[in-house]
Design a protein around this motif. Structure first.
Motif, PDB file in Angstrom:
ATOM      1  N   SER A 269       0.827  -1.210   0.000  1.00 54.72           N
ATOM      2  CA  SER A 269       0.000   0.000   0.000  1.00 54.72           C
ATOM      3  C   SER A 269       0.863   1.263   0.000  1.00 54.72           C
ATOM      4  O   SER A 269       0.579   2.229  -0.726  1.00 54.72           O
ATOM      5  CB  SER A 269      -0.929  -0.004   1.214  1.00 54.72           C
ATOM      6  N   LEU A 270       1.943   1.264   0.813  1.00 56.76           N
ATOM      7  CA  LEU A 270       2.859   2.416   0.847  1.00 56.76           C
ATOM      8  C   LEU A 270       3.514   2.643  -0.512  1.00 56.76           C
ATOM      9  O   LEU A 270       3.662   3.777  -0.960  1.00 56.76           O
ATOM     10  CB  LEU A 270       3.949   2.196   1.897  1.00 56.76           C
ATOM     11  N   ILE A 271       3.912   1.560  -1.147  1.00 59.36           N
ATOM     12  CA  ILE A 271       4.564   1.670  -2.462  1.00 59.36           C
ATOM     13  C   ILE A 271       3.594   2.256  -3.484  1.00 59.36           C
ATOM     14  O   ILE A 271       3.951   3.157  -4.264  1.00 59.36           O
ATOM     15  CB  ILE A 271       5.099   0.296  -2.924  1.00 59.36           C
ATOM     16  N   LYS A 272       2.357   1.783  -3.459  1.00 61.65           N
ATOM     17  CA  LYS A 272       1.354   2.267  -4.415  1.00 61.65           C
ATOM     18  C   LYS A 272       1.035   3.747  -4.218  1.00 61.65           C
ATOM     19  O   LYS A 272       0.821   4.483  -5.183  1.00 61.65           O
ATOM     20  CB  LYS A 272       0.066   1.439  -4.283  1.00 61.65           C
ATOM     21  N   LYS A 273       1.020   4.183  -2.963  1.00 62.33           N
ATOM     22  CA  LYS A 273       0.665   5.571  -2.668  1.00 62.33           C
ATOM     23  C   LYS A 273       1.824   6.545  -2.895  1.00 62.33           C
ATOM     24  O   LYS A 273       1.610   7.757  -3.047  1.00 62.33           O
ATOM     25  CB  LYS A 273       0.200   5.689  -1.209  1.00 62.33           C
ATOM     26  N   SER A 274       3.027   6.027  -2.911  1.00 52.48           N
ATOM     27  CA  SER A 274       4.208   6.888  -3.007  1.00 52.48           C
ATOM     28  C   SER A 274       4.263   7.629  -4.335  1.00 52.48           C
ATOM     29  O   SER A 274       3.968   7.091  -5.394  1.00 52.48           O
ATOM     30  CB  SER A 274       5.464   6.032  -2.838  1.00 52.48           C
ATOM     31  N   LYS A 275       4.693   8.891  -4.262  1.00 45.53           N
ATOM     32  CA  LYS A 275       4.888   9.707  -5.469  1.00 45.53           C
ATOM     33  C   LYS A 275       6.377   9.924  -5.764  1.00 45.53           C
ATOM     34  O   LYS A 275       6.746  10.271  -6.878  1.00 45.53           O
ATOM     35  CB  LYS A 275       4.204  11.066  -5.298  1.00 45.53           C
ATOM     36  N   LYS A 276       7.206   9.741  -4.719  1.00 43.94           N
ATOM     37  CA  LYS A 276       8.644   9.972  -4.892  1.00 43.94           C
ATOM     38  C   LYS A 276       9.463   8.865  -4.205  1.00 43.94           C
ATOM     39  O   LYS A 276      10.239   9.122  -3.278  1.00 43.94           O
ATOM     40  CB  LYS A 276       9.040  11.328  -4.300  1.00 43.94           C
ATOM     41  N   PRO A 277       9.327   7.626  -4.652  1.00 44.44           N
ATOM     42  CA  PRO A 277      10.062   6.533  -4.003  1.00 44.44           C
ATOM     43  C   PRO A 277      11.519   6.448  -4.469  1.00 44.44           C
ATOM     44  O   PRO A 277      11.851   6.835  -5.590  1.00 44.44           O
ATOM     45  CB  PRO A 277       9.288   5.296  -4.445  1.00 44.44           C
ATOM     46  N   ILE A 278      12.375   5.964  -3.610  1.00 44.35           N
ATOM     47  CA  ILE A 278      13.772   5.690  -3.937  1.00 44.35           C
ATOM     48  C   ILE A 278      14.143   4.329  -3.352  1.00 44.35           C
ATOM     49  O   ILE A 278      13.798   4.019  -2.203  1.00 44.35           O
ATOM     50  CB  ILE A 278      14.722   6.760  -3.348  1.00 44.35           C
ATOM     51  N   ILE A 279      14.860   3.534  -4.132  1.00 39.49           N
ATOM     52  CA  ILE A 279      15.422   2.280  -3.627  1.00 39.49           C
ATOM     53  C   ILE A 279      16.854   2.545  -3.180  1.00 39.49           C
ATOM     54  O   ILE A 279      17.655   3.116  -3.915  1.00 39.49           O
ATOM     55  CB  ILE A 279      15.388   1.185  -4.708  1.00 39.49           C
ATOM     56  N   TYR A 280      17.150   2.131  -1.966  1.00 40.76           N
ATOM     57  CA  TYR A 280      18.485   2.272  -1.383  1.00 40.76           C
ATOM     58  C   TYR A 280      19.065   0.862  -1.310  1.00 40.76           C
ATOM     59  O   TYR A 280      18.734   0.082  -0.439  1.00 40.76           O
ATOM     60  CB  TYR A 280      18.328   2.972  -0.040  1.00 40.76           C
ATOM     61  N   ALA A 281      19.899   0.510  -2.311  1.00 41.27           N
ATOM     62  CA  ALA A 281      20.339  -0.871  -2.522  1.00 41.27           C
ATOM     63  C   ALA A 281      21.731  -1.104  -1.949  1.00 41.27           C
ATOM     64  O   ALA A 281      22.659  -0.342  -2.221  1.00 41.27           O
ATOM     65  CB  ALA A 281      20.318  -1.188  -4.014  1.00 41.27           C
ATOM     66  N   GLY A 282      21.886  -2.175  -1.178  1.00 41.89           N
ATOM     67  CA  GLY A 282      23.158  -2.478  -0.538  1.00 41.89           C
ATOM     68  C   GLY A 282      23.767  -3.786  -0.986  1.00 41.89           C
ATOM     69  O   GLY A 282      23.233  -4.500  -1.849  1.00 41.89           O
ATOM     70  N   GLY A 283      24.869  -4.138  -0.357  1.00 44.76           N
ATOM     71  CA  GLY A 283      25.613  -5.336  -0.722  1.00 44.76           C
ATOM     72  C   GLY A 283      24.865  -6.633  -0.478  1.00 44.76           C
ATOM     73  O   GLY A 283      25.215  -7.666  -1.041  1.00 44.76           O
ATOM     74  N   GLY A 284      23.836  -6.598   0.372  1.00 40.82           N
ATOM     75  CA  GLY A 284      23.069  -7.807   0.656  1.00 40.82           C
ATOM     76  C   GLY A 284      22.412  -8.406  -0.577  1.00 40.82           C
ATOM     77  O   GLY A 284      22.134  -9.606  -0.623  1.00 40.82           O
ATOM     78  N   ILE A 285      22.170  -7.584  -1.591  1.00 38.50           N
ATOM     79  CA  ILE A 285      21.551  -8.088  -2.824  1.00 38.50           C
ATOM     80  C   ILE A 285      22.496  -9.045  -3.533  1.00 38.50           C
ATOM     81  O   ILE A 285      22.089 -10.126  -3.976  1.00 38.50           O
ATOM     82  CB  ILE A 285      21.155  -6.912  -3.748  1.00 38.50           C
TER      83      ILE A 285
END
Length: 551
Positions: free
Chosen positions: A195-211
């Motif tokens: 729901s938060l993702i759908k409502k967001s207008k300015k999202p950012i992914i903060y990607a780390g080494g765990g990926i």
């Protein structure tokens, strides 16, 4: 068999092909067992070099790196490497010799309490007190090293246990150790996150080494391709996606991060942290970090949740399970357009007028001309940050640097490990004059095994990063950062049968980089840069990431 033979036999059955190490008294029975085994041993010239080579081997392959050293000073010399692997979640098995069981606690020659010393920098430490426990402990160590959040395991084995005999009729050992996948979540939390993702207008992914550590890169790429959310990366997240291949990739965030990355995070209304841990070098002043945003944290290690940054919602588990279920439809076209404008406005300008060599320009030339599968290792300092800023990587396994611990002397041994793991790939160590000397003895290892490692040495005759901070925050009081008495690095390289060249002018760069990359043998390119060149931008300690110094 005796215990030493039994241990080597088990390692072989578990698929170990390479061991890095350095012999000594308390580990001699194991070295005797290695002598006729099918495991190849790489003799490094310092125990720290051995464990850092094992780290390079592991990080370039996602396999477990193994090193073996003796007791006492041999064992204490690997502590920095254990801490480095622990901070960067690298699966390492470190086997140390120990004095005989009846001498433990008596302050015997070369006795050190490795259990006590290593406890804070390993996932677990074992002391083998019975020959009948060797199989169980070795197997358990390999399993623990890769289960959930990976990390280093220490196995301390007394000399008498190595020499005791054991009768073996049949050894049942699985050729593959278990990899336990963990995933648990609250259905209510999952619905709230979507729901938060759908409502967001300015999202950012903060990607780390765990990926990369969790082998979730394909899942992440599919998530990004589907969602088209702008992203930033940590130092260890570099290479998860080539920044040239994803137009909403803003680059590295934090103290020496890209301006567009820092500014976008400070403006976002939703920050999705994936496999990252809110390190202080990333967040700046934590109270002002992404303070307009709701924060979602996705990680396999539950101890990282709310440890540093209080988040709104989280999912704990393997990212290969989490990311596919978070896909949903969103409309962020205005935000995407603004991101592209930010990238255009703050992109690096490589034009400069002076005739000396400017490191960012040189590294951009290197980046544009290297093979896409080239592995680059670095030491720690200004050159490390310049590499992170100005070189593109096609794979996160191709960028090997000491992130969490920041260990000088890491570059050469980790390049050795990577080259041995990937003999067909080009391996480059980018180092500074301060770092280069710290494990310079490993040039012996490069010579002994004829490794075609290329070394790019950026020499400003200073401890550059410390000098930069002294200039900015300590009134230019340059205390003990002058390295004007550096030796002739080309002559040193030549003494190890490593060819080299020194360059000092901008006009020499293109030809020298071409020769550097095309040389089939080991090679040192010694690059003289200005002692007052600084890494920009820089977020001063204790302030918001918006308050970057830009010059």
């Amino acid at each position: 068999m005796i215990g030493a033979q039994y241990l080597i036999y088990i390692l072989s059955k578990l698929g170990v092909e390479i061991i890095f190490g350095y012999p000594g008294g308390a580990i001699m029975p194991i070295y005797n067992a290695i002598y006729k085994s099918n495991i190849k041993h790489i003799l490094c010239r310092h125990e720290q070099g051995a464990i850092m080579s094992a780290i390079g081997y592991s990080r370039s392959t996602n396999k477990i790196g193994v090193c073996i050293v003796t007791s006492g000073p041999g064992a204490t010399n690997i502590i920095t490497g254990l801490a480095d692997a622990f901070m960067d979640s690298v699966p390492i098995i470190a086997i140390t010799g120990q004095v005989s069981s009846d001498l433990i606690g008596s302050d015997a020659f070369q006795e050190v309490d490795m259990m006590g010393l290593s406890m804070s920098c390993t996932k677990y430490s074992f002391l083998i007190n019975s020959i009948y426990k060797i199989k169980k402990i070795i197997y358990k160590s390999f399993e623990m090293a890769v289960t959930n959040r990976p990390g280093p395991i220490l196995i301390d084995i007394p000399k008498d246990i190595q020499l005791k005999k054991i009768e073996i009729k049949k050894i049942n050992i699985k050729k593959k150790y278990n990899y336990k996948k963990k995933f648990f979540y609250c259905k209510k939390n999952l619905d709230k996150i979507i729901s938060l993702i759908k409502k967001s207008k300015k999202p950012i992914i903060y990607a780390g080494g765990g990926i990369g550590i969790s082998k979730s890169i394909n899942s992440f790429k599919n998530f990004i391709k589907n969602m088209k959310i702008p992203m930033v990366v940590t130092l260890k997240g570099i290479g998860i996606i080539n920044s040239n291949n994803y137009k909403y990739h803003l680059g590295m965030i934090g103290m020496h991060g890209n301006q567009e990355a820092n500014l976008a995070v400070q403006e976002c209304d939703l920050l999705i942290a994936i496999g990252s841990r809110f390190d202080d070098r990333v967040t700046g002043n934590l109270n002002n970090f992404a303070n307009l945003a709701n924060i979602i944290h996705l990680d396999i290690d539950s101890s990282e949740i709310n440890k540093i940054c209080k988040v709104n919602l989280y999912l704990c588990g393997n990212l290969n399970y989490i990311l596919p279920i978070l896909k949903c439809k969103i409309n962020i076209k205005k935000w995407q357009k603004k991101i592209l404008l930010l990238k255009k406005r703050y992109s690096y300008n490589y034009k400069h007028n002076y005739k000396k060599i400017w490191a960012p320009y040189l590294l951009k030339i290197l980046s544009d001309n290297k093979n896409k599968n080239t592995i680059i290792t670095t030491d720690v300092g200004q050159h490390q940050m310049w590499v992170a800023q100005h070189i593109n990587f096609n794979n996160n396994k191709n960028f090997i640097t000491s992130s969490g611990l920041g260990s000088m002397g890491f570059g050469i041994p980790s390049a050795i490990g990577a080259q041995i793991a990937e003999p067909k790939k080009n391996v480059i160590c980018i180092t500074g004059d301060g770092s280069f000397i710290m494990n310079i003895q490993e040039l012996c290892t490069i010579k002994r095994y004829n490794l075609p490692i290329k070394i790019l040495l950026l020499d400003n005759k200073r401890l550059g990063m410390v000098r930069q901070w002294q200039e900015l925050f300590f009134f230019s009081r340059y205390s003990e950062t002058n390295l004007d008495d550096n030796p002739n690095f080309i002559k040193i390289a030549n003494s190890f049968n490593i060819k080299g060249k020194r360059i000092t002018k901008k006009k020499e760069i293109k030809y020298s980089i071409k020769k550097f990359l095309n040389t089939k043998e080991s090679y040192l390119l010694h690059v003289s840069i200005d002692k007052y060149d600084n890494v920009w931008p820089l977020v001063p300690p204790g302030v918001s990431n918006t308050k970057m110094i830009e010059y």
